[in-house]
Enzyme design. Structure first.
Site, PDB file in Angstrom:
ATOM      1  N   VAL A 358       0.794  -1.429  -0.097  1.00  0.00           N
ATOM      2  CA  VAL A 358      -0.187  -0.110  -0.053  1.00  0.00           C
ATOM      3  C   VAL A 358       1.032   1.334   0.005  1.00  0.00           C
ATOM      4  CG1 VAL A 358      -1.705   1.216   0.988  1.00  0.00           C
ATOM      5  CG2 VAL A 358      -1.486  -1.265   1.345  1.00  0.00           C
ATOM      6  N   SER A 359       0.664   1.937  -0.861  1.00  0.00           N
ATOM      7  CA  SER A 359       1.357   3.386  -1.127  1.00  0.00           C
ATOM      8  C   SER A 359       0.595   4.589  -0.788  1.00  0.00           C
ATOM      9  CB  SER A 359       2.034   3.435  -2.520  1.00  0.00           C
ATOM     10  OG  SER A 359       2.564   4.742  -2.715  1.00  0.00           O
TER      11      SER A 359
END
Length: 785
Positions: A358-359
């Site tokens: 997850v960015s």
């Protein structure tokens, strides 16, 4: 019969003294019952500074040798809560503004707690979790692969984290008071995207169809309410990487989660939380937060905003720079937030969860040379991974991206905090054990519907690890999604350690770049013995894992544990809340699903123990859950190594500091312009002759202040280096120079009071001979409209 007549009758028949004694006893028992009902737990909150060395030390996270700390964006904290049954078990959860937890840090914190409290706090009921900022000083882990870029072990980084964790727990312990806990959850849609969608798509379509998004959007928050003081804090878990600040940033920062915590605590302080009196009014809280903007800290003794007049500008011009002067060491601690409060301070932590893929760079990935989207499968631009970068919402300003993602988490947490109504009830419990993940036997399902026994592998990192991610690309010709490797880099690898046939087969299809689990010189390169831990507080269950689970890996683990806990005659019902706390107690990089592992993007290449790593975690956490249901203890047959005495540190110390002839430390090198007036949103800066911040970390102090002239012509501190608006930047004119400069950069907040201000710098210099000497200096004054 009226009550008064009945009492008179009883008094005549049985003696008035006896009746009143029984009535008094009944009232006491009733009151005790009400107290016990209102206070199922003892709750304590604490926090302490863990900022560490703001100069010369490599930052932990991006493995970029050129990312060296040179100042402070805002300070790092250790935040802790303790929940205890009045006469039973208790648990401690600590959230640190660091890249991850460290096994050696955990070991030494537990040793200190044992020396202080005996067996009250131990490895079973204490959890230490990192937020995964990539902008904190490194060198505090004990395994070689995690301290290569920091030139080995950095004792200052290690000590300040251990000290801060201990102090935050001590503060929480001392603040234990009767209180309640509430839980709430809700979706936050715009704070994270999947940075390895091609790997996620390799998960079974049937499984993916159960979820609307390819990342977890749910935030789970617990709210702590003191019986007398009202709300005293909150902790929440939400998955997004601490990579809003880029791999070229050099200012220490808690990134988006640290910023969110700063905003939440400042908001609480604006509202006067915790309250001095009992029973905080929730309607007051609601009306207050609806009108609040981005929180800030400002001294409560500042008078009402002054109207800027010619006289005020003339007054400002009469205050020139003070010049540098020596200080007693105790004079440097001038925090805006008083640590000598007569009530517990509000503590809010934004904890990490299954953030592996997850960015926070939610605008997508683009090639920096063409502005076109990156290749979907390999995250490359014309075959080059180093040109592909994710963009945050404030692009190209990383500070703005950090603020936006932090503010989005803060706003969601504030809403959940305000509307939390489900009370946590039930007993406190925990299970913990150590496992050897280098050779763990795991039962997995076969395609034919049966089961087979497989094993995890000694740790190894794949070629795609060196490619980095779209948050921080690697170098050379590595790329994500590489299942073959490169002959040249295999030759280079073999100079360090050639993996054997069994190791290669065990990790397949991962092509091994670094056989870290079998590299032992000068000491272990990677962990083998890891902790797994499960904490229960009523209907809340926290799964403490020593790594970064991807979205789907975390979902599978949570679901597996929830299934065990809610099956059969278990005391848990379907309303159980299971959260995953990533990067906790130790660190072992990534955990992907078996299917994601086959794609060998960065996360799969960094899954240390082979394709069955997740299955091993699920199996062992199911055992913890079954033991908790059965009220059985979990045996521990392993202990992680304590390698503190083996650590090698190659970072040179500070030799001495100097200034030009006739110049004192704290003198101004570049001052605020004379007779200057600044508007809201504009930036004021001044540069001082300074010294290396490693001479004194000024823990729980400050290197920078903004001071305001009050109505009595006294200078009052209003912002420090833990404020979003004030940055402390440190530099040398040359790499080996003994001279250095400190630049204080203040962006005037939109709600700053008009008046006369100045900038003040604190520091500590090291002479060629003798002890460290503290100093300070101020800029000339200026007006703010």
């Amino acid at each position: 019969m009226e009550a008064s007549s009945w009492l008179c009758y009883q008094a005549r028949g049985f003696g008035s003294s006896r009746v009143w004694l029984w009535l008094l006893l009944a009232l006491v028992l009733l009151n005790c019952s009400l107290v016990l009902s209102a206070s199922p737990y003892l709750v304590g909150m604490g926090s302490f500074d863990i900022t560490g060395p703001a100069a010369d030390v490599n930052m932990m996270g991006y493995a970029n040798t050129e990312q060296i700390a040179s100042g402070i964006h805002f300070r790092l904290k250790s935040r802790a809560f303790i929940v205890a049954e009045p006469n039973g078990k208790r648990v401690v959860f600590v959230n640190i503004d660091a890249c991850m937890a460290s096994q050696i840090v955990t070991i030494k914190v537990l040793e200190r707690l044992k020396a202080r409290y005996g067996d009250l706090y131990n490895e079973n009921n204490v959890a230490i979790s990192g937020i995964h900022t990539h902008a904190g000083p490194g060198g505090y882990l004990q395994y070689v692969v995690y301290i290569v870029t920091s030139l080995g072990f950095v004792r200052q980084s290690f000590d300040v984290i251990v000290d801060g964790i201990e102090q935050s727990i001590v503060e929480a312990h001392n603040n234990l008071r009767p209180g309640k806990i509430f839980v709430n959850k809700g979706d936050l849609l715009d704070a994270g995207v999947n940075r390895s969608p091609s790997a996620y798509l390799n998960n079974p379509a049937e499984e993916r169809s159960k979820y609307e998004y390819n990342v977890d959007k749910e935030m789970t928050l617990i709210k702590f309410v003191d019986d007398e003081l009202g709300p005293v804090g909150s902790f929440n878990w939400f998955a997004t990487h601490g990579t809003s600040m880029s791999r070229t940033n050099s200012l220490i920062s808690g990134d988006n989660k640290g910023a969110a915590a700063r905003f939440m605590e400042d908001w609480a302080e604006q509202m006067g939380l915790p309250k001095q009196s009992a029973h905080a009014n929730s309607d007051d809280l609601r009306s207050l937060h609806k009108t609040s903007v981005l929180p800030r800290r400002v001294s409560t003794i500042i008078p009402e905003p002054n109207e800027i007049t010619d006289d005020l500008i003339q007054l400002a011009s009469s205050y020139e720079a003070s010049g540098g002067r020596r200080l007693a060491g105790s004079s440097i601690t001038r925090r805006i937030r008083s640590t000598q409060q007569n009530k517990p301070k509000f503590v809010s932590a934004f904890c990490q969860s299954n953030c592996g893929d997850v960015s926070p760079n939610v605008l997508g990935t683009f090639c920096i040379d063409t502005n076109l989207p990156c290749d979907f499968n390999h995250s490359t631009c014309n075959g080059k991974n180093e040109l592909c970068y994710g963009r945050g919402p404030g692009y190209p300003d990383e500070f703005e991206s950090t603020r936006v993602i932090g503010n989005r988490q803060f706003l969601k947490a504030r809403d959940l905090f305000d509307s939390a109504s489900e009370e946590i009830q039930g007993k406190i419990d925990y299970r913990h054990t150590y496992l050897d993940f280098s050779k763990l036997e795991v039962k997995v399902s076969t395609s034919a519907g049966g089961q087979q026994t497989v094993k995890t592998c000694p740790a190894a990192m794949g070629f795609a690890f060196a490619a980095g991610t779209t948050d921080g690309p690697g170098a050379f010709d590595f790329r994500q999604g590489d299942v073959k490797g490169n002959p040249f880099w295999k030759l280079v690898r073999n100079l360090l350690k050639t993996p054997g046939k069994d190791q290669v087969e065990c990790h397949s299809p991962k092509p091994i770049l670094l056989d870290t689990g079998e590299m032992k010189e000068p000491y272990d390169w990677a962990p083998a013995i890891l902790p797994v831990q499960m904490i229960r507080i009523g209907q809340l269950v926290i799964l403490c894992v020593p790594g970064e689970f991807t979205t789907m890996a975390g979902r599978r683990l949570r679901d597996a544990v929830k299934t065990v806990l809610t099956s059969g005659n278990s005391e848990f019902d379907k309303n159980i809340h299971v959260v995953l706390a990533g990067l906790t107690n130790s660190y072992s990089q990534y955990i992907t699903t078996f299917e994601e592992y086959q794609i060998q993007r960065y996360e799969g290449a960094s899954t240390l123990y082979g394709p069955h790593t997740l299955s091993a975690y699920i199996q062992e956490f199911q055992k913890l859950a079954m033991a908790m249901i059965a009220n059985k203890e979990v045996p521990t047959n392993f202990q992680p190594p304590d390698m503190l005495d083996k650590q090698i540190g190659l970072l040179p110390g500070v030799v001495f500091d100097s200034t030009p002839l006739g110049v004192k430390f704290g003198d101004v090198n570049s001052d605020v312009p004379g007779n200057s007036t600044f508007n809201k949103g504009s930036t004021v800066n001044a540069t001082f002759y300074s010294a290396c911040p490693r001479n004194d970390l000024l823990t729980d102090g400050t290197f920078a202040l903004v001071e305001k002239l009050d109505g009595n012509n006294n200078w009052v501190p209003v912002y420090d280096d833990d404020d979003w608006s004030l940055r402390f930047k440190w530099s040398r004119p040359a790499r080996l120079s003994s001279r250095s400069f400190a630049t204080l950069e203040w962006t005037v907040p939109e709600d700053a009071a008009a008046g006369v201000y100045r900038l003040r710098h604190f520091g500590a210099s090291k002479p060629m001979f003798g002890s460290v000497r503290h100093f300070t200096g101020t800029s000339r004054a200026f007006a703010v409209r």
